[in-house]
Scaffold this motif. Structure first.
Motif: not given
Length: 202
Positions: A113-140
């Protein structure tokens, strides 16, 4: 006074499946490494386990395209990774669909697993079952952890539409930098030029 010993997560049994039972305070990031027989790509969001449904072809093709083309454009000090989690505090361990990480974060083959300071870019491809997580919670979660860049990819009638965001470090929130169809061309976090229609040839 000494702290009580850590307890292993409990598992409820049934004839068909064993379900992990959360402790009163919720699961921790370390529990993902200790709970037996978790499905692949299980995430921890706000102390709760999130199980991923099987991928659709659109999701698979977009991930492969981004991984391949990002790797071709990367500066030497960066790496593209998939199927790896980011540990963001004790109750958050999401697994972005695609990551760009600093190469120095992989000093060992034992990295899981990576610490957040190792990450420059995170990408989420939205799926029907993950819309709220990918659009709202995970970006937060990513923004609060200080991850500088976030992309969200939506299925727009079978074509990828990429929403590009950049972190405002003062507010720890993402600011929209553009919406890309057919072609994703940006100069930050590095020079990137991707023909999104190529997805159909993956």
């Amino acid at each position: 006074m000494s702290a009580p010993p850590a307890t292993e997560p409990q598992v409820a049994s049934s004839p068909k499946v064993n379900w992990p039972v959360p402790p009163p305070e919720g699961f921790s990031a370390d529990d993902l490494d200790r709970i037996p027989d978790l499905p692949s790509h299980t995430e921890l969001i706000d102390g709760s386990l999130v199980f991923v449904t099987p991928q659709k072809l659109f999701h698979w093709r977009v991930i492969r395209l981004l991984e391949r083309r990002l790797a071709e454009n990367l500066p030497e000090h960066l790496l593209v990774r998939g199927e790896m989690t980011v540990t963001i505090g004790p109750k958050q361990r999401p697994e972005p669909d695609v990551l760009v990480v600093r190469a120095e974060s992989e000093e060992s083959e034992d990295v899981g697993t990576y610490p957040p300071d190792a990450v420059l870019l995170a990408v989420e491809v939205v799926s029907p079952d993950s819309m709220v997580r990918d659009r709202e919670r995970k970006p937060q979660i990513y923004a609060q952890a200080g991850i500088p860049h976030f992309w969200r990819v939506e299925n727009d009638g079978g074509e990828p539409k990429v929403y590009v965001y950049e972190l405002d470090p003062a507010t720890r929130t993402y600011v929209a930098r553009g919406i890309h169809e057919d072609r994703l061309k940006v100069s930050s976090p590095f020079e990137i030029d991707i023909d999104l229609t190529e997805m159909h040839r993956m």
